[in-house]
Structure formats: C-alpha cells, structure tokens
Design a protein around this motif. Structure first.
Motif, PDB file in Angstrom:
ATOM      1  N   GLY A   1      40.596  65.113  35.912  1.00 56.42           N
ATOM      2  CA  GLY A   1      41.383  65.457  34.738  1.00 56.42           C
ATOM      3  C   GLY A   1      40.619  65.326  33.434  1.00 56.42           C
ATOM      4  N   ARG A   2      39.295  65.201  33.513  1.00 56.69           N
ATOM      5  CA  ARG A   2      38.475  65.048  32.314  1.00 56.69           C
ATOM      6  C   ARG A   2      38.145  66.388  31.656  1.00 56.69           C
ATOM      7  NH1 ARG A   2      39.148  60.505  34.310  1.00 56.69           N
ATOM      8  NH2 ARG A   2      38.078  58.604  33.746  1.00 56.69           N
ATOM      9  N   LEU A   3      38.278  67.464  32.431  1.00 59.07           N
ATOM     10  CA  LEU A   3      38.033  68.805  31.913  1.00 59.07           C
ATOM     11  C   LEU A   3      39.308  69.632  32.077  1.00 59.07           C
ATOM     12  CD1 LEU A   3      34.531  69.573  33.498  1.00 59.07           C
ATOM     13  CD2 LEU A   3      35.000  68.804  31.170  1.00 59.07           C
ATOM     14  N   PRO A   4      39.715  70.347  31.052  1.00 60.38           N
ATOM     15  CA  PRO A   4      40.929  71.151  31.174  1.00 60.38           C
ATOM     16  C   PRO A   4      40.740  72.284  32.191  1.00 60.38           C
ATOM     17  CG  PRO A   4      40.101  71.152  28.892  1.00 60.38           C
ATOM     18  CD  PRO A   4      39.127  70.394  29.722  1.00 60.38           C
ATOM     19  N   PRO A   5      41.646  72.427  33.126  1.00 59.18           N
ATOM     20  CA  PRO A   5      41.488  73.429  34.181  1.00 59.18           C
ATOM     21  C   PRO A   5      41.512  74.872  33.681  1.00 59.18           C
ATOM     22  CG  PRO A   5      43.629  72.346  34.343  1.00 59.18           C
ATOM     23  CD  PRO A   5      42.854  71.631  33.281  1.00 59.18           C
ATOM     24  N   GLU A   6      42.150  75.111  32.551  1.00 58.60           N
ATOM     25  CA  GLU A   6      42.244  76.495  32.058  1.00 58.60           C
ATOM     26  C   GLU A   6      40.886  77.074  31.638  1.00 58.60           C
ATOM     27  OE1 GLU A   6      43.430  73.756  28.624  1.00 58.60           O
ATOM     28  OE2 GLU A   6      43.970  73.914  30.730  1.00 58.60           O
ATOM     29  N   ASP A   7      39.889  76.226  31.439  1.00 58.36           N
ATOM     30  CA  ASP A   7      38.553  76.700  31.045  1.00 58.36           C
ATOM     31  C   ASP A   7      37.574  76.739  32.216  1.00 58.36           C
ATOM     32  OD1 ASP A   7      39.387  76.927  28.379  1.00 58.36           O
ATOM     33  OD2 ASP A   7      38.864  74.837  27.963  1.00 58.36           O
ATOM     34  N   ALA A   8      38.068  76.585  33.421  1.00 52.65           N
ATOM     35  CA  ALA A   8      37.194  76.500  34.596  1.00 52.65           C
ATOM     36  C   ALA A   8      36.334  77.748  34.763  1.00 52.65           C
ATOM     37  CB  ALA A   8      38.014  76.248  35.852  1.00 52.65           C
ATOM     38  N   GLU A   9      36.918  78.907  34.614  1.00 51.98           N
ATOM     39  CA  GLU A   9      36.161  80.154  34.796  1.00 51.98           C
ATOM     40  C   GLU A   9      35.059  80.279  33.754  1.00 51.98           C
ATOM     41  OE1 GLU A   9      34.658  83.349  36.478  1.00 51.98           O
ATOM     42  OE2 GLU A   9      36.278  82.166  37.355  1.00 51.98           O
ATOM     43  N   GLN A  10      35.344  79.913  32.523  1.00 53.98           N
ATOM     44  CA  GLN A  10      34.322  79.973  31.470  1.00 53.98           C
ATOM     45  C   GLN A  10      33.165  79.026  31.772  1.00 53.98           C
ATOM     46  OE1 GLN A  10      37.315  79.457  28.206  1.00 53.98           O
ATOM     47  NE2 GLN A  10      35.960  80.941  27.190  1.00 53.98           N
ATOM     48  N   ARG A  11      33.475  77.872  32.339  1.00 52.40           N
ATOM     49  CA  ARG A  11      32.408  76.919  32.690  1.00 52.40           C
ATOM     50  C   ARG A  11      31.497  77.502  33.759  1.00 52.40           C
ATOM     51  NH1 ARG A  11      36.800  73.532  32.821  1.00 52.40           N
ATOM     52  NH2 ARG A  11      37.074  72.527  30.820  1.00 52.40           N
ATOM     53  N   VAL A  12      32.093  78.136  34.767  1.00 56.62           N
ATOM     54  CA  VAL A  12      31.289  78.747  35.826  1.00 56.62           C
ATOM     55  C   VAL A  12      30.403  79.841  35.236  1.00 56.62           C
ATOM     56  CG1 VAL A  12      31.363  80.160  37.929  1.00 56.62           C
ATOM     57  CG2 VAL A  12      32.856  78.156  37.706  1.00 56.62           C
ATOM     58  N   GLU A  13      30.983  80.693  34.394  1.00 54.12           N
ATOM     59  CA  GLU A  13      30.196  81.757  33.756  1.00 54.12           C
ATOM     60  C   GLU A  13      29.048  81.176  32.939  1.00 54.12           C
ATOM     61  OE1 GLU A  13      32.442  84.643  31.508  1.00 54.12           O
ATOM     62  OE2 GLU A  13      34.011  84.668  33.046  1.00 54.12           O
ATOM     63  N   LEU A  14      29.321  80.143  32.169  1.00 55.37           N
ATOM     64  CA  LEU A  14      28.291  79.508  31.356  1.00 55.37           C
ATOM     65  C   LEU A  14      27.176  78.937  32.226  1.00 55.37           C
ATOM     66  CD1 LEU A  14      27.362  78.602  28.529  1.00 55.37           C
ATOM     67  CD2 LEU A  14      28.738  76.542  28.840  1.00 55.37           C
ATOM     68  N   LEU A  15      27.564  78.223  33.272  1.00 58.80           N
ATOM     69  CA  LEU A  15      26.574  77.637  34.183  1.00 58.80           C
ATOM     70  C   LEU A  15      25.707  78.714  34.806  1.00 58.80           C
ATOM     71  CD1 LEU A  15      25.434  75.198  35.758  1.00 58.80           C
ATOM     72  CD2 LEU A  15      27.246  75.585  37.426  1.00 58.80           C
ATOM     73  N   VAL A  16      26.330  79.733  35.352  1.00 63.27           N
ATOM     74  CA  VAL A  16      25.575  80.792  36.014  1.00 63.27           C
ATOM     75  C   VAL A  16      24.699  81.537  35.015  1.00 63.27           C
ATOM     76  CG1 VAL A  16      25.782  82.977  37.276  1.00 63.27           C
ATOM     77  CG2 VAL A  16      27.230  81.028  37.914  1.00 63.27           C
ATOM     78  N   ASN A  17      25.253  81.877  33.867  1.00 58.63           N
ATOM     79  CA  ASN A  17      24.484  82.650  32.887  1.00 58.63           C
ATOM     80  C   ASN A  17      23.333  81.872  32.278  1.00 58.63           C
ATOM     81  OD1 ASN A  17      26.066  84.904  33.295  1.00 58.63           O
ATOM     82  ND2 ASN A  17      27.446  84.434  31.600  1.00 58.63           N
ATOM     83  N   ARG A  18      23.484  80.567  32.114  1.00 61.60           N
ATOM     84  CA  ARG A  18      22.418  79.759  31.515  1.00 61.60           C
ATOM     85  C   ARG A  18      21.346  79.344  32.527  1.00 61.60           C
ATOM     86  NH1 ARG A  18      22.451  78.736  25.896  1.00 61.60           N
ATOM     87  NH2 ARG A  18      24.315  79.809  25.217  1.00 61.60           N
ATOM     88  N   LEU A  19      21.807  78.927  33.711  1.00 57.64           N
ATOM     89  CA  LEU A  19      20.837  78.417  34.678  1.00 57.64           C
ATOM     90  C   LEU A  19      20.293  79.505  35.608  1.00 57.64           C
ATOM     91  CD1 LEU A  19      22.176  74.929  35.800  1.00 57.64           C
ATOM     92  CD2 LEU A  19      20.293  75.459  34.275  1.00 57.64           C
ATOM     93  N   ALA A  20      21.085  80.485  35.884  1.00 62.66           N
ATOM     94  CA  ALA A  20      20.663  81.500  36.846  1.00 62.66           C
ATOM     95  C   ALA A  20      20.612  82.882  36.212  1.00 62.66           C
ATOM     96  CB  ALA A  20      21.604  81.493  38.039  1.00 62.66           C
ATOM     97  N   ALA A  21      20.161  82.940  34.976  1.00 57.16           N
ATOM     98  CA  ALA A  21      20.059  84.219  34.274  1.00 57.16           C
ATOM     99  C   ALA A  21      19.037  85.104  34.959  1.00 57.16           C
ATOM    100  CB  ALA A  21      19.678  83.990  32.819  1.00 57.16           C
ATOM    101  N   PRO A  22      19.301  86.411  34.992  1.00 57.85           N
ATOM    102  CA  PRO A  22      18.359  87.324  35.652  1.00 57.85           C
ATOM    103  C   PRO A  22      17.018  87.371  34.933  1.00 57.85           C
ATOM    104  CG  PRO A  22      20.188  88.545  34.621  1.00 57.85           C
ATOM    105  CD  PRO A  22      20.448  87.069  34.444  1.00 57.85           C
TER     106      PRO A  22
END
Length: 192
Positions: A171-192
């Motif tokens: 409960g430390r992170l709001p669930p409504e932003d979960a998709e944005q977190r995944v996008e941020l992680l993928v785009n920052r760490l696994a950028a093409p």
C-alpha cells in the motif's frame, strides 16, 4: 507395479498434498498460520508423517518457493512468447511478473521474503530458481544492449520489479499509477 513403486508414488502424492495445503493456507491466512499442527490436521495425517517429508516449516516454505519459481517462469515465458517486438516483450515480462506477485502473494513471499533455506545465485541453487532467472534473462538480454552485462541488467530490472511488487502490495504506492510505473521502468531501463 512393485510395492516399492507404489510406496514411492504414495509418498510423492503426500508431499504434493502437504505443499498444496501449506500454500492454500498461506494464501488464505498468511504464513504465520502455517504450522505443522495445522497442516497435519488439514491433510489428516500425523505430524510425524509431515516430518518424514519435511524437517519443518522452513523446508515447506522452500518447497512452495520452488513450485512458485516454476510457475513464474512459465508465466513470464507465456507472456513474452507472443510479443512482437523487444519493447513489447519487456513490457509483457514486467506485467507477467507483477501479476504473478499480486495473484500469488504467499508464493511470492516464499520465493523472495521468507527463509525457505534455498541458496540463491550460487552453484547449488536449485534448478527451478535458476530457470526463473533464466526466463527473465531470455527477454532482458536483448534489452540490455551490447555495452551492459545481460546478467547485471536482469538483476537490476528484476530488483526494480520486486520493489514495485512489494511496495504496491504494502500500500506504499497508489495502484492507479501502476501502468505508468511499468511504462517508465521499461522506457528508461529497456529503451530501444
């Protein structure tokens, strides 16, 4: 079928029953509710029978963790198999991992939070744990790029996923932003 084969089959069946019952109880009531006494009552065997399979709760947690590692590896591979680009595969991996953690909290705890007596990142690491890491590595090697060691990149990406899974569940992170977190992680760490 020989008597020995029948006994071995019955023993394996009891062991699967113990692990499944421990997992079910942990998913329903948490790992604190999993005791050898409760398990013995639920499976309708004596505590000595339980101890003939496992030396205690720690080994049962380890057995649940190994089963969970196999399931997680299968989930990651299934999710990434149909993705049509490296970016889509990494996104699918992230979602599969986080979904597994969210839908199997007791198993996830057995894998990464509790002491199941399993060695990680060593020569004697059990095959299901190695395979779960390999399932991540298979997808993330391409995303790492040529200048980054694939194993190190996979460990870092996995650590980020673990943090997201753990903090969201707590409960430390709001669930409504979960998709944005995944996008941020993928785009920052696994950028093409």
């Amino acid at each position: 079928m020989s008597v020995q084969e029948r006994k071995e089959r019955e023993r394996a069946s009891r062991e699967r029953l113990i692990v499944a019952t421990a997992r079910e109880l942990a998913e329903q009531q948490g790992w604190d509710a999993v005791t050898t006494r409760r398990l013995a009552e639920r499976i309708e065997y004596s505590q000595p029978v339980l101890y003939s399979h496992f030396r205690g709760k720690r080994e049962i947690i380890g057995a649940v963790a190994l089963q969970g590692a196999t399931e997680m590896a299968a989930a990651v591979r299934a999710a990434t198999a149909t993705a049509d680009s490296p970016h889509a595969r990494v996104t699918a991996l992230a979602h599969a991992y986080l979904d597994f953690a969210a839908h199997n909290p007791a198993v996830y705890d057995a894998l990464f939070q509790l002491d199941g007596g399993l060695p990680y990142a060593r020569e004697d690491t059990p095959e299901p744990l190695k395979d779960a890491f390999a399932a991540l590595l298979e997808t993330l090697t391409e995303a790492a790029g040529p200048s980054v060691h694939p194993g190190l990149f996979t460990e870092t990406f996995w650590a980020a996923l673990h943090g997201l899974a753990t903090l969201t569940r707590a409960g430390r992170l709001p669930p409504e932003d979960a998709e944005q977190r995944v996008e941020l992680l993928v785009n920052r760490l696994a950028a093409p």
